[in-house]
Design a protein around this motif. Structure first.
Motif, PDB file in Angstrom:
ATOM      1  N   HIS A 103      41.350  38.589  39.371  1.00  0.00           N
ATOM      2  CA  HIS A 103      40.994  37.720  40.381  1.00  0.00           C
ATOM      3  C   HIS A 103      42.715  37.810  41.334  1.00  0.00           C
ATOM      4  O   HIS A 103      43.276  38.105  41.220  1.00  0.00           O
ATOM      5  CB  HIS A 103      40.558  36.322  40.542  1.00  0.00           C
ATOM      6  N   THR A 112      37.314  43.086  39.814  1.00  0.00           N
ATOM      7  CA  THR A 112      38.330  41.777  40.452  1.00  0.00           C
ATOM      8  C   THR A 112      37.599  41.498  41.436  1.00  0.00           C
ATOM      9  O   THR A 112      36.949  41.268  42.285  1.00  0.00           O
ATOM     10  CB  THR A 112      38.781  42.313  41.201  1.00  0.00           C
ATOM     11  N   ARG A 113      37.654  39.622  40.616  1.00  0.00           N
ATOM     12  CA  ARG A 113      37.114  38.999  42.362  1.00  0.00           C
ATOM     13  C   ARG A 113      38.233  39.077  43.388  1.00  0.00           C
ATOM     14  O   ARG A 113      39.367  38.282  43.295  1.00  0.00           O
ATOM     15  CB  ARG A 113      36.895  37.216  40.925  1.00  0.00           C
ATOM     16  N   THR A 118      38.715  36.282  46.415  1.00  0.00           N
ATOM     17  CA  THR A 118      38.728  35.231  47.183  1.00  0.00           C
ATOM     18  C   THR A 118      39.702  36.054  48.591  1.00  0.00           C
ATOM     19  O   THR A 118      40.644  35.453  48.062  1.00  0.00           O
ATOM     20  CB  THR A 118      38.785  34.484  46.167  1.00  0.00           C
TER      21      THR A 118
END
Lengths: 112, 115
Positions: free
Chosen positions: B10, B110-111, B113
């Motif tokens: 992340h 893979t996040r 944001t």
């Protein structure tokens, strides 16, 4: 032309029932049709795949049916189990080692 | 069993910042891919890489994106100046190549944001 259309968007099936997910394509250059299974937080994983020279492929409880003339293919999950609850993506590929074109996915919930 | 790995799992970044997503494909594989999945939507192709060069890219893969294989194992995706709409799950995939169809193996993603 490059799209793969998938339905339904979501599906609820009783344990032991049959889950059926359908896909359709337009591009006749597509020559390989895999189904991917994705659990939350994980990457897609290949479940089963078919080439258009056969009309059906079966692996355990999972079967792909392929209709070349209609440009449609479907995934059947027999004796559906709660552990099958996941998102299923159909995909298509035009030739080896090229990008996969994915459908929008079907969220399957198998309830006891 | 060999698997594709990705780091970080992340990544949170501010709009306009550069991010690098890393992947280690399966060791004997020759073709590498990046896909992305915006929350609740389908998986979309970004770019494919073979023999140290881009073999194919989608319209999503604009000048803000670049890929690199800096050494014999890593495969990276760089986003130069992130936008809010870049928020998505990014998947790396690889396959062994050859003359017939073979499975593309996906990493866990893979996040990203972007705030």
């Amino acid at each position: 032309q490059q799209q793969v259309k998938q339905s339904p968007q979501s599906l609820i099936v009783q344990k032991g029932g049959i889950s059926i997910i359908n896909c359709a394509y337009e591009n006749t250059a597509f020559d390989y049709f895999p189904w991917y299974q994705q659990f939350p937080g994980k990457g897609p994983a290949l479940l089963i795949a078919i080439r258009p020279d056969v009309s059906e492929k079966k692996e355990g409880r999972f079967t792909i049916s392929f209709n070349k003339s209609a440009k449609q293919f479907s995934l059947h999950i027999m004796d559906s189990q709660p552990g099958d609850s996941a998102t299923y993506f159909c995909a298509a590929e035009a030739s080896g080692n090229t990008p996969l074109v994915f459908g929008k996915g079907t969220r399957l919930s198998v309830i006891a | 069993e060999p698997e594709v790995t990705q780091t970080p799992s992340h990544q949170v970044t501010q709009m306009g910042q550069e991010v690098i997503l890393r992947c280690v494909p399966i060791s004997n594989h020759l073709y590498f891919y990046w896909y992305r999945q915006i929350l609740g939507q389908k998986v979309e192709f970004l770019v494919s890489f073979y023999n140290n060069e881009i073999s194919e890219k989608s319209e999503i893969f604009d000048d803000q994106f670049s890929v690199e294989r800096p050494d014999g194992s890593n495969f990276t995706l760089k986003i130069r100046s992130t936008k809010l709409e870049d928020s998505a799950m990014y998947f790396c995939a690889s396959n062994e190549g050859g003359w017939s169809y073979n499975e593309q193996f996906f990493g866990p993603g893979t996040r990203l944001t972007v705030l």
